[in-house]
Design a protein around this motif. Structure first.
Motif, PDB file in Angstrom:
ATOM      1  N   ALA A 114       0.830  -1.208   0.000  1.00 20.25           N
ATOM      2  CA  ALA A 114       0.000   0.000   0.000  1.00 20.25           C
ATOM      3  C   ALA A 114       0.859   1.251   0.000  1.00 20.25           C
ATOM      4  O   ALA A 114       0.564   2.225  -0.713  1.00 20.25           O
ATOM      5  CB  ALA A 114      -0.932  -0.008   1.212  1.00 20.25           C
ATOM      6  N   LEU A 115       1.928   1.253   0.784  1.00 17.45           N
ATOM      7  CA  LEU A 115       2.835   2.398   0.774  1.00 17.45           C
ATOM      8  C   LEU A 115       3.413   2.598  -0.619  1.00 17.45           C
ATOM      9  O   LEU A 115       3.431   3.718  -1.154  1.00 17.45           O
ATOM     10  CB  LEU A 115       3.963   2.185   1.782  1.00 17.45           C
ATOM     11  CG  LEU A 115       3.619   2.316   3.265  1.00 17.45           C
ATOM     12  CD1 LEU A 115       4.814   1.904   4.113  1.00 17.45           C
ATOM     13  CD2 LEU A 115       3.197   3.738   3.618  1.00 17.45           C
ATOM     14  N   TRP A 116       3.882   1.516  -1.207  1.00 16.60           N
ATOM     15  CA  TRP A 116       4.564   1.582  -2.496  1.00 16.60           C
ATOM     16  C   TRP A 116       3.656   2.103  -3.614  1.00 16.60           C
ATOM     17  O   TRP A 116       3.968   3.100  -4.280  1.00 16.60           O
ATOM     18  CB  TRP A 116       5.107   0.192  -2.831  1.00 16.60           C
ATOM     19  CG  TRP A 116       5.722   0.033  -4.180  1.00 16.60           C
ATOM     20  CD1 TRP A 116       6.544   0.910  -4.817  1.00 16.60           C
ATOM     21  CD2 TRP A 116       5.571  -1.087  -5.058  1.00 16.60           C
ATOM     22  NE1 TRP A 116       6.928   0.407  -6.041  1.00 16.60           N
ATOM     23  CE2 TRP A 116       6.342  -0.821  -6.220  1.00 16.60           C
ATOM     24  CE3 TRP A 116       4.884  -2.290  -4.973  1.00 16.60           C
ATOM     25  CZ2 TRP A 116       6.417  -1.714  -7.287  1.00 16.60           C
ATOM     26  CZ3 TRP A 116       4.963  -3.193  -6.034  1.00 16.60           C
ATOM     27  CH2 TRP A 116       5.721  -2.892  -7.173  1.00 16.60           C
ATOM     28  N   VAL A 117       2.515   1.429  -3.829  1.00 19.01           N
ATOM     29  CA  VAL A 117       1.706   1.721  -5.018  1.00 19.01           C
ATOM     30  C   VAL A 117       0.698   2.838  -4.808  1.00 19.01           C
ATOM     31  O   VAL A 117       0.167   3.370  -5.792  1.00 19.01           O
ATOM     32  CB  VAL A 117       0.972   0.459  -5.529  1.00 19.01           C
ATOM     33  CG1 VAL A 117       1.955  -0.647  -5.829  1.00 19.01           C
ATOM     34  CG2 VAL A 117      -0.087  -0.022  -4.548  1.00 19.01           C
ATOM     35  N   ASP A 118       0.415   3.190  -3.573  1.00 18.45           N
ATOM     36  CA  ASP A 118      -0.575   4.240  -3.323  1.00 18.45           C
ATOM     37  C   ASP A 118       0.062   5.497  -2.726  1.00 18.45           C
ATOM     38  O   ASP A 118       0.198   6.507  -3.405  1.00 18.45           O
ATOM     39  CB  ASP A 118      -1.674   3.714  -2.395  1.00 18.45           C
ATOM     40  CG  ASP A 118      -2.518   2.636  -3.054  1.00 18.45           C
ATOM     41  OD1 ASP A 118      -2.702   2.699  -4.282  1.00 18.45           O
ATOM     42  OD2 ASP A 118      -2.991   1.728  -2.352  1.00 18.45           O
ATOM     43  N   TRP A 119       0.486   5.409  -1.499  1.00 17.93           N
ATOM     44  CA  TRP A 119       0.991   6.598  -0.816  1.00 17.93           C
ATOM     45  C   TRP A 119       2.267   7.151  -1.445  1.00 17.93           C
ATOM     46  O   TRP A 119       2.424   8.369  -1.573  1.00 17.93           O
ATOM     47  CB  TRP A 119       1.246   6.288   0.658  1.00 17.93           C
ATOM     48  CG  TRP A 119       0.023   5.891   1.423  1.00 17.93           C
ATOM     49  CD1 TRP A 119      -0.345   4.627   1.775  1.00 17.93           C
ATOM     50  CD2 TRP A 119      -0.999   6.762   1.941  1.00 17.93           C
ATOM     51  NE1 TRP A 119      -1.522   4.647   2.482  1.00 17.93           N
ATOM     52  CE2 TRP A 119      -1.943   5.939   2.605  1.00 17.93           C
ATOM     53  CE3 TRP A 119      -1.188   8.139   1.931  1.00 17.93           C
ATOM     54  CZ2 TRP A 119      -3.074   6.463   3.235  1.00 17.93           C
ATOM     55  CZ3 TRP A 119      -2.306   8.667   2.559  1.00 17.93           C
ATOM     56  CH2 TRP A 119      -3.239   7.829   3.199  1.00 17.93           C
ATOM     57  N   PHE A 120       3.206   6.283  -1.846  1.00 18.44           N
ATOM     58  CA  PHE A 120       4.491   6.756  -2.349  1.00 18.44           C
ATOM     59  C   PHE A 120       4.450   7.125  -3.829  1.00 18.44           C
ATOM     60  O   PHE A 120       5.203   7.995  -4.273  1.00 18.44           O
ATOM     61  CB  PHE A 120       5.581   5.707  -2.115  1.00 18.44           C
ATOM     62  CG  PHE A 120       5.988   5.535  -0.671  1.00 18.44           C
ATOM     63  CD1 PHE A 120       5.565   6.419   0.311  1.00 18.44           C
ATOM     64  CD2 PHE A 120       6.804   4.479  -0.302  1.00 18.44           C
ATOM     65  CE1 PHE A 120       5.946   6.256   1.643  1.00 18.44           C
ATOM     66  CE2 PHE A 120       7.205   4.301   1.023  1.00 18.44           C
ATOM     67  CZ  PHE A 120       6.772   5.197   1.989  1.00 18.44           C
ATOM     68  N   THR A 128       4.476  13.353   2.871  1.00 17.62           N
ATOM     69  CA  THR A 128       3.904  13.161   4.204  1.00 17.62           C
ATOM     70  C   THR A 128       4.015  11.716   4.640  1.00 17.62           C
ATOM     71  O   THR A 128       4.421  11.418   5.775  1.00 17.62           O
ATOM     72  CB  THR A 128       2.430  13.599   4.218  1.00 17.62           C
ATOM     73  OG1 THR A 128       2.363  15.008   3.979  1.00 17.62           O
ATOM     74  CG2 THR A 128       1.788  13.291   5.561  1.00 17.62           C
ATOM     75  N   ALA A 129       3.671  10.792   3.753  1.00 17.90           N
ATOM     76  CA  ALA A 129       3.694   9.370   4.117  1.00 17.90           C
ATOM     77  C   ALA A 129       5.107   8.920   4.464  1.00 17.90           C
ATOM     78  O   ALA A 129       5.326   8.231   5.472  1.00 17.90           O
ATOM     79  CB  ALA A 129       3.128   8.533   2.972  1.00 17.90           C
ATOM     80  N   PHE A 130       6.084   9.293   3.643  1.00 15.12           N
ATOM     81  CA  PHE A 130       7.457   8.873   3.908  1.00 15.12           C
ATOM     82  C   PHE A 130       7.967   9.469   5.218  1.00 15.12           C
ATOM     83  O   PHE A 130       8.634   8.789   6.008  1.00 15.12           O
ATOM     84  CB  PHE A 130       8.371   9.268   2.755  1.00 15.12           C
ATOM     85  CG  PHE A 130       9.775   8.746   2.890  1.00 15.12           C
ATOM     86  CD1 PHE A 130      10.067   7.418   2.620  1.00 15.12           C
ATOM     87  CD2 PHE A 130      10.804   9.578   3.307  1.00 15.12           C
ATOM     88  CE1 PHE A 130      11.365   6.922   2.767  1.00 15.12           C
ATOM     89  CE2 PHE A 130      12.100   9.107   3.456  1.00 15.12           C
ATOM     90  CZ  PHE A 130      12.380   7.771   3.184  1.00 15.12           C
ATOM     91  N   ALA A 131       7.662  10.727   5.458  1.00 14.63           N
ATOM     92  CA  ALA A 131       8.080  11.356   6.714  1.00 14.63           C
ATOM     93  C   ALA A 131       7.477  10.641   7.909  1.00 14.63           C
ATOM     94  O   ALA A 131       8.153  10.396   8.917  1.00 14.63           O
ATOM     95  CB  ALA A 131       7.685  12.833   6.717  1.00 14.63           C
ATOM     96  N   GLU A 132       6.214  10.280   7.807  1.00 17.93           N
ATOM     97  CA  GLU A 132       5.517   9.665   8.935  1.00 17.93           C
ATOM     98  C   GLU A 132       6.024   8.251   9.236  1.00 17.93           C
ATOM     99  O   GLU A 132       6.149   7.870  10.401  1.00 17.93           O
ATOM    100  CB  GLU A 132       4.012   9.628   8.670  1.00 17.93           C
ATOM    101  CG  GLU A 132       3.324  10.984   8.715  1.00 17.93           C
ATOM    102  CD  GLU A 132       3.085  11.460  10.146  1.00 17.93           C
ATOM    103  OE1 GLU A 132       3.441  10.739  11.095  1.00 17.93           O
ATOM    104  OE2 GLU A 132       2.520  12.560  10.292  1.00 17.93           O
TER     105      GLU A 132
END
Length: 250
Positions: A114-120, A128-132
């Motif tokens: 989810a991080l890879w294909v959506d948030w990142f 924001t996502a990477f910082a968090e």
């Protein structure tokens, strides 16, 4: 906390008429038809955010559902809620839930996907996502690298290819000080080059690559060094460069 979230989600599903039967699920509306976890997620996950609950409790309930089902669609509904009219979701609940699960021993592939294909991949959410999930903590990880923090750092680095280079480079430069993170950093740099939406600056990436302590014979190390030294930014923008590197280094 995760156990409590899971049990709350189990009770919530029961209230929806959905219960578990061995490795499958069944709905009271059609008791003879077994459902997969993914089918339950598609049918129910969005309803979590319609519940008359405080926003943080909705997020916790969604994470409990994710813990039960391990279905990617649950993460999609969380993101829809955060980016939609109901959002933004409380950051402490949303990103705290991600961080705790990324630190746990349990498999976290659904979350990293989810991080890879959506948030990142989304330039509107990547910073924001990477910082968090890592950027704000990387100094602490390097200074006091517990097993849990290292798990989270490795998992986030390995899926961080699409994060814009200016956003992730400071974290990469900090992480390079800790040899335990070098294999994950190599994966991160390789993904930053190979992912369709991967992002890097070749000279800066090469400087980091040259600082990594990696096992002899690390696959594709020489090829990555060659394409970066030649100034290539992404495999998909110059695919022949990688093909040439593979032939040259074989």
């Amino acid at each position: 906390m995760e156990h409590q979230d899971r049990e709350a989600a189990r009770r919530w599903l029961a209230d929806q008429g959905v219960s578990r039967v061995r490795e499958e699920w069944v709905s009271a509306e059609a008791p003879g038809a077994l459902l997969t976890a993914d089918e339950v997620a598609h049918a129910c996950a969005g309803d979590v955010f319609e519940e008359d609950l405080p926003a943080a409790d909705r997020v916790r309930l969604a994470f409990g559902l994710l813990d039960l089902l391990d279905a990617y669609w649950v993460t999609c509904e969380m993101r829809f809620a955060d980016r939609g009219a109901q959002g933004p979701l409380p950051a402490d609940a949303l990103w705290g839930g991600y961080r705790r699960r990324l630190e746990a021993e349990a498999d976290a592939e659904t979350l990293t996907h989810a991080l890879w294909v959506d948030w990142f991949e989304d330039r509107g959410t990547a910073a924001t996502a990477f910082a968090e999930v890592l950027g704000d903590d990387i100094e602490r990880v390097v200074a006091a690298p517990s097993k849990a923090l290292l798990r989270r750092a490795r998992r986030v680095l390995e899926c961080s290819g699409p994060v814009p280079w200016p956003v992730k480079e400071p974290a990469y430069r900090t992480a390079v000080r800790l040899p335990a993170l070098h294999p994950a950093l190599f994966t991160a740099l390789r993904a930053s080059y190979h992912d369709v939406y991967g992002d890097l600056e070749p000279i800066a990436a090469l400087a980091l690559l040259d600082r990594l302590e990696l096992p002899a014979g690390t696959r594709h190390l020489a090829e990555l060094r060659q394409v970066l030294a030649a100034g290539h930014e992404n495999h998909h923008r110059s695919p022949r460069a990688w093909e040439t590197a593979v032939r040259t280094c074989s």
